[in-house]
Write a protein that holds these residues in place. Structure first.
Motif, PDB file in Angstrom:
ATOM      1  N   PRO A  67      51.830  47.487  32.182  1.00 52.08           N
ATOM      2  CA  PRO A  67      51.787  46.099  31.877  1.00 52.08           C
ATOM      3  C   PRO A  67      52.883  45.755  30.780  1.00 52.08           C
ATOM      4  CG  PRO A  67      50.620  47.533  30.235  1.00 52.08           C
ATOM      5  CD  PRO A  67      51.073  48.936  31.294  1.00 52.08           C
ATOM      6  N   PRO A  68      52.381  44.176  30.438  1.00 54.64           N
ATOM      7  CA  PRO A  68      51.791  43.344  31.410  1.00 54.64           C
ATOM      8  C   PRO A  68      51.897  43.040  32.669  1.00 54.64           C
ATOM      9  CG  PRO A  68      53.435  42.298  29.842  1.00 54.64           C
ATOM     10  CD  PRO A  68      53.676  43.646  29.859  1.00 54.64           C
ATOM     11  N   GLY A  69      53.601  43.451  33.258  1.00 51.98           N
ATOM     12  CA  GLY A  69      53.866  42.845  34.490  1.00 51.98           C
ATOM     13  C   GLY A  69      53.988  40.891  34.514  1.00 51.98           C
ATOM     14  N   GLN A  70      54.207  40.563  35.680  1.00 55.23           N
ATOM     15  CA  GLN A  70      55.076  39.451  35.479  1.00 55.23           C
ATOM     16  C   GLN A  70      54.660  39.261  36.834  1.00 55.23           C
ATOM     17  OE1 GLN A  70      58.996  37.072  35.793  1.00 55.23           O
ATOM     18  NE2 GLN A  70      58.059  36.411  34.032  1.00 55.23           N
ATOM     19  N   ALA A  71      53.820  38.186  37.314  1.00 61.72           N
ATOM     20  CA  ALA A  71      53.338  38.014  38.575  1.00 61.72           C
ATOM     21  C   ALA A  71      53.372  36.484  38.677  1.00 61.72           C
ATOM     22  CB  ALA A  71      51.696  37.397  38.937  1.00 61.72           C
ATOM     23  N   GLU A 115      51.474  41.710  40.057  1.00 63.53           N
ATOM     24  CA  GLU A 115      52.297  42.492  38.756  1.00 63.53           C
ATOM     25  C   GLU A 115      52.662  43.872  39.442  1.00 63.53           C
ATOM     26  OE1 GLU A 115      49.310  39.773  35.867  1.00 63.53           O
ATOM     27  OE2 GLU A 115      49.118  40.853  38.162  1.00 63.53           O
ATOM     28  N   GLY A 116      53.585  43.982  39.346  1.00 62.63           N
ATOM     29  CA  GLY A 116      54.702  45.671  40.303  1.00 62.63           C
ATOM     30  C   GLY A 116      55.238  45.369  41.548  1.00 62.63           C
ATOM     31  N   ARG A 187      48.556  52.632  40.648  1.00 59.74           N
ATOM     32  CA  ARG A 187      46.863  53.164  40.209  1.00 59.74           C
ATOM     33  C   ARG A 187      47.763  52.899  38.279  1.00 59.74           C
ATOM     34  NH1 ARG A 187      45.650  59.252  39.895  1.00 59.74           N
ATOM     35  NH2 ARG A 187      44.919  59.555  42.819  1.00 59.74           N
ATOM     36  N   THR A 188      48.369  52.872  37.448  1.00 61.44           N
ATOM     37  CA  THR A 188      48.397  51.270  36.639  1.00 61.44           C
ATOM     38  C   THR A 188      47.915  50.056  36.924  1.00 61.44           C
ATOM     39  OG1 THR A 188      49.550  53.548  35.608  1.00 61.44           O
ATOM     40  CG2 THR A 188      49.705  50.888  34.723  1.00 61.44           C
ATOM     41  N   CYS A 189      48.955  49.447  38.081  1.00 63.73           N
ATOM     42  CA  CYS A 189      48.784  48.114  38.082  1.00 63.73           C
ATOM     43  C   CYS A 189      47.748  47.982  38.721  1.00 63.73           C
ATOM     44  CB  CYS A 189      49.829  48.020  39.465  1.00 63.73           C
ATOM     45  SG  CYS A 189      51.773  48.647  39.028  1.00 63.73           S
ATOM     46  N   ARG A 190      46.770  48.659  39.453  1.00 66.71           N
ATOM     47  CA  ARG A 190      45.530  48.741  39.944  1.00 66.71           C
ATOM     48  C   ARG A 190      44.320  47.846  38.762  1.00 66.71           C
ATOM     49  NH1 ARG A 190      43.842  48.818  45.265  1.00 66.71           N
ATOM     50  NH2 ARG A 190      41.952  49.837  44.794  1.00 66.71           N
ATOM     51  N   SER A 191      44.487  49.330  38.174  1.00 70.38           N
ATOM     52  CA  SER A 191      44.123  48.981  36.675  1.00 70.38           C
ATOM     53  C   SER A 191      44.121  47.861  36.261  1.00 70.38           C
ATOM     54  CB  SER A 191      44.522  49.966  35.899  1.00 70.38           C
ATOM     55  OG  SER A 191      43.019  50.506  34.744  1.00 70.38           O
ATOM     56  N   PHE A 192      45.396  47.616  35.806  1.00 69.92           N
ATOM     57  CA  PHE A 192      45.530  46.023  35.377  1.00 69.92           C
ATOM     58  C   PHE A 192      44.959  44.806  36.329  1.00 69.92           C
ATOM     59  CE2 PHE A 192      48.416  42.540  34.386  1.00 69.92           C
ATOM     60  CZ  PHE A 192      48.383  42.489  33.061  1.00 69.92           C
ATOM     61  N   SER A 193      45.330  44.974  37.364  1.00 74.58           N
ATOM     62  CA  SER A 193      44.781  43.990  38.054  1.00 74.58           C
ATOM     63  C   SER A 193      42.824  43.959  37.846  1.00 74.58           C
ATOM     64  CB  SER A 193      44.838  44.269  39.636  1.00 74.58           C
ATOM     65  OG  SER A 193      44.961  42.784  40.038  1.00 74.58           O
ATOM     66  N   ALA A 194      42.466  44.972  38.596  1.00 69.36           N
ATOM     67  CA  ALA A 194      41.046  44.865  37.786  1.00 69.36           C
ATOM     68  C   ALA A 194      40.634  44.097  36.540  1.00 69.36           C
ATOM     69  CB  ALA A 194      40.185  46.562  38.126  1.00 69.36           C
ATOM     70  N   GLY A 195      41.128  44.540  35.440  1.00 68.59           N
ATOM     71  CA  GLY A 195      40.804  44.106  34.096  1.00 68.59           C
ATOM     72  C   GLY A 195      41.080  42.505  34.048  1.00 68.59           C
TER      73      GLY A 195
END
Length: 205
Positions: A67-71, A115-116, A187-195
């Motif tokens: 995180p936090p990435g940038q969409a 993100e990612g 997996r981290t990206c998917r978890s972040f997106s799920a949040g």
């Protein structure tokens, strides 16, 4: 407005409906509700950027820590570019793959990248102008690049002699960035997106 998924999970192509008459035209090029219905959460708008490039300029491949990435929600308001999405998420089924979408001031398509994902483009015209809506503020310490001409990526850039910035020309290969541990984890990206998916259904204010 039509929204279709690209072959890389987390990326979509958006085609607005244009309404024209002798005076000109009108189009809704971004709708938070329509995008959220497909993506699963609204795009948090933290920053908007404008990029102007000469024909043959290649920018990218850029990505941010998650995180936090940038969409990003990207459209071309003048001229034309070939927009490139690259899956840089280690562990993703499409890791290392890329997809191209032409963005121009005729069809006025846009691309959304979660993100990612890595992003780049090649200007097909002079003064090609891109508008970016971003989910997070620019943070130089968390921003990275992969060399756009990396033969392992084998992106088919539509330029005989791509013009790169000094930063992009000095960027490491995908293998080097992966070895350094800087690439996002799937997996981290998917978890972040799920949040984000479980968050508010209204745009940030």
């Amino acid at each position: 407005m039509k929204i279709r998924p690209l072959s890389i999970d987390g990326a979509w192509e958006v085609t607005p409906q244009q309404h024209g008459d002798p005076r000109g035209l009108f189009a809704e090029w971004y709708r938070f509700d329509r995008l959220a219905a497909v993506v699963g959460h609204p795009l948090r708008l933290a920053q908007a950027n404008l990029s102007v490039s000469a024909r043959g300029v290649v920018r990218g491949i850029h990505f941010a820590d998650v995180p936090p990435g940038q969409a990003k929600y990207v459209t071309c308001v003048r001229g034309a570019v070939l927009d490139i999405v690259v899956d840089l998420r280690v562990g993703s089924p499409t890791f290392g793959q890329w997809e191209a979408v032409r963005l121009d001031d005729t069809d006025r398509r846009a691309v959304y990248l979660a993100e990612g994902l890595g992003h780049g483009f090649c200007a097909l015209t002079d003064d090609a102008t891109l508008s970016y809506l971003c989910s997070a503020l620019y943070n130089p310490a968390a921003e990275h690049a992969v060399h756009p001409l990396d033969p392992d990526l084998a992106i088919d850039w539509p330029a005989d002699s791509p013009q790169l910035s000094a930063r992009d020309a000095a960027a490491p290969s995908l293998a080097e960035v992966r070895e350094s541990g800087l690439l996002p984890d799937h997996r981290t990206c998917r978890s972040f997106s799920a949040g984000l998916d479980s968050g508010a259904s209204q745009p940030s204010r």
